[in-house]
Design a protein around this motif. Structure first.
Motif, mmCIF file in Angstrom:
data_model
loop_
_atom_site.group_PDB
_atom_site.id
_atom_site.type_symbol
_atom_site.label_atom_id
_atom_site.label_comp_id
_atom_site.label_asym_id
_atom_site.label_seq_id
_atom_site.Cartn_x
_atom_site.Cartn_y
_atom_site.Cartn_z
ATOM 1 N N VAL A 288 6.442 -0.295 -8.404
ATOM 2 C CA VAL A 288 5.508 -0.030 -7.306
ATOM 3 C C VAL A 288 5.395 1.468 -7.033
ATOM 4 O O VAL A 288 4.314 2.053 -7.074
ATOM 5 N N GLY A 289 6.512 2.115 -6.735
ATOM 6 C CA GLY A 289 6.478 3.535 -6.407
ATOM 7 C C GLY A 289 5.984 4.391 -7.554
ATOM 8 O O GLY A 289 5.262 5.373 -7.340
ATOM 9 N N GLY A 290 6.366 4.013 -8.771
ATOM 10 C CA GLY A 290 5.925 4.773 -9.931
ATOM 11 C C GLY A 290 4.431 4.683 -10.143
ATOM 12 O O GLY A 290 3.757 5.689 -10.381
ATOM 13 N N TYR A 291 3.893 3.452 -10.025
ATOM 14 C CA TYR A 291 2.455 3.287 -10.261
ATOM 15 C C TYR A 291 1.639 3.968 -9.167
ATOM 16 O O TYR A 291 0.783 4.813 -9.454
ATOM 17 N N CYS B 221 1.668 -4.222 -0.999
ATOM 18 C CA CYS B 221 0.844 -3.903 -2.162
ATOM 19 C C CYS B 221 0.702 -5.143 -3.027
ATOM 20 O O CYS B 221 1.464 -6.110 -2.896
ATOM 21 N N LYS B 222 -0.275 -5.098 -3.905
ATOM 22 C CA LYS B 222 -0.520 -6.198 -4.835
ATOM 23 C C LYS B 222 -0.621 -5.624 -6.235
ATOM 24 O O LYS B 222 -1.550 -4.862 -6.542
ATOM 25 N N ILE B 223 0.346 -5.953 -7.065
ATOM 26 C CA ILE B 223 0.371 -5.428 -8.431
ATOM 27 C C ILE B 223 1.462 -6.151 -9.220
ATOM 28 O O ILE B 223 2.457 -6.596 -8.637
ATOM 29 N N ASP C 28 -5.319 -6.464 -10.125
ATOM 30 C CA ASP C 28 -6.042 -5.253 -9.772
ATOM 31 C C ASP C 28 -5.290 -4.589 -8.626
ATOM 32 O O ASP C 28 -5.219 -5.147 -7.526
ATOM 33 N N PRO C 29 -4.672 -3.424 -8.835
ATOM 34 C CA PRO C 29 -3.788 -2.850 -7.813
ATOM 35 C C PRO C 29 -4.489 -2.610 -6.479
ATOM 36 O O PRO C 29 -5.603 -2.092 -6.424
ATOM 37 N N GLU C 30 -3.795 -2.992 -5.420
ATOM 38 C CA GLU C 30 -4.321 -2.806 -4.072
ATOM 39 C C GLU C 30 -3.179 -2.439 -3.139
ATOM 40 O O GLU C 30 -2.083 -2.984 -3.246
ATOM 41 N N LEU C 31 -3.435 -1.510 -2.229
ATOM 42 C CA LEU C 31 -2.464 -1.109 -1.218
ATOM 43 C C LEU C 31 -3.091 -1.394 0.144
ATOM 44 O O LEU C 31 -4.207 -0.962 0.421
ATOM 45 N N LEU D 215 -6.977 5.878 -8.122
ATOM 46 C CA LEU D 215 -7.656 4.775 -8.802
ATOM 47 C C LEU D 215 -6.993 3.435 -8.495
ATOM 48 O O LEU D 215 -6.513 2.729 -9.378
ATOM 49 N N PHE D 216 -6.934 3.095 -7.211
ATOM 50 C CA PHE D 216 -6.559 1.751 -6.794
ATOM 51 C C PHE D 216 -7.276 1.471 -5.479
ATOM 52 O O PHE D 216 -7.738 2.369 -4.786
ATOM 53 N N ARG D 217 -7.369 0.194 -5.144
ATOM 54 C CA ARG D 217 -8.083 -0.203 -3.940
ATOM 55 C C ARG D 217 -7.189 -0.031 -2.723
ATOM 56 O O ARG D 217 -6.001 -0.337 -2.766
ATOM 57 N N THR D 218 -7.737 0.428 -1.617
ATOM 58 C CA THR D 218 -6.993 0.513 -0.361
ATOM 59 C C THR D 218 -7.745 -0.287 0.706
ATOM 60 O O THR D 218 -8.975 -0.275 0.754
#
Length: 311
Positions: A11-14, A125-127, A143-146, A170-173
């Motif tokens: 999570v933190g890395g991505y 988050c979702k990943i 699809d990554p989302e925070l 480049l992720f959804r918030t």
């Protein structure tokens, strides 16, 4: 904006990597071979949305050398949240925002045992992501989302400002209407699949396809729903059905991170998932026989993993 990432796993890395890629000043707190690899070669992200390598502003295992933060994302495991809250206190200034991104339903309450409530927002988050090797993060699903928001549900200028900055990554918030509903919806999914997945060693697809384990998944989710409603979390009446549908749509061979920790003999979030549900059920007078059975079956493995943490 100076953004500090506490814990540079999947999570933190991505998310930290994507934020740094967008041009923000990002400091990362991690340790060991992971730290060494990032220092030497940068943080490598292998993603469904494109691979890249990024050099954060700072990577260190010493919180004392990090400048004070505007935003802190806590990306440790749930059982490390309280320790992280104590650790990050030198990074706080008057308007610092701290957002926990762990799986689980009690991360913000854990922070509030250490930090003043003015610092804390709710988040998740979702990943699907993991550490592939030191310095390398693999994003392999979803699809990554925070998601984040004020714990009292009010709209705030600071949340809007943070979203505007993170929207450049480049992720959804998303700022949900009710962050507690968002947290418990994610928690229902992850707690439902993680314990049973660790117990059966089966992927989400296999557990859903088998009628017996599918029934157990539904029973687990139903117990979570009853506890959430008793805690006045405004989940919809069809939340369990939505959860089961979501499970059915996941990649057949996918597994949850806590499930992988259990299967690989590492300390897991068992206490923050099934254990938390048992304890809350006892407080609220709600039976949790399915969660209790899964918890008790996994507890010997969890105790063994924790007893061997520093061996």
């Amino acid at each position: 904006m100076h953004i500090v990432i506490i814990g540079v796993g999947g999570v933190g890395g991505y998310y930290g990597g994507r934020i740094a890629q967008s041009g923000q000043k990002v400091s990362m707190l991690c340790r060991g071979k992971h730290l060494e690899a990032i220092e030497q070669k940068g943080l490598q992200i292998k993603s469904l949305h494109g691979d890249f390598v990024v050099k954060p502003h700072l990577v260190t295992d010493k919180v004392t050398v990090i400048e004070k933060a505007d935003l802190i994302l806590i990306c440790t495991k749930s059982w490390q949240v309280t320790e992280a809250a104590r650790l990050l206190q030198p990074l706080l200034k008057e308007n610092t925002v701290v957002i926990p991104l762990q799986n689980g339903a009690d991360n913000a309450p854990q922070l509030l045992t250490v930090l003043d409530k003015k610092y804390v927002m709710g988040g998740l988050c979702k990943i699907y992501s993991r550490i592939e090797a030191p310095g390398i993060i693999t994003h392999f699903g979803h699809d990554p989302e925070l998601l984040f928001g004020e714990l009292d549900g009010k709209k705030s200028e600071r949340a809007t400002k943070i979203k505007a900055i993170l929207d450049n990554a480049l992720f959804r918030t998303t700022i949900p209407e009710d962050i507690q509903v968002a947290i418990w919806t994610k928690f229902m999914f992850i707690a439902t699949v993680s314990g049973l997945g660790g117990l059966t060693r089966a992927s989400l697809g296999k557990m859903y396809k088998n009628s017996g384990t599918r029934t157990i998944l539904e029973q687990t989710a139903t117990e979570i729903y009853k506890i959430a409603k008793a805690k006045q979390i405004n989940l919809p009446a069809d939340a369990v059905a939505q959860c089961m549908h979501f499970i059915s749509k996941q990649p057949y061979n996918s597994t949850a991170s806590t499930q992988r920790d259990i299967m690989e003999g590492r300390p897991s979030e068992l206490e923050n998932f099934n254990g938390y549900l048992i304890r809350e059920g006892e407080k609220l007078g709600i039976p949790t026989p399915t969660n209790r059975f899964i918890y008790e079956c996994l507890l010997p493995m969890e105790e063994h993993a924790r007893n061997n943490m520093h061996v």
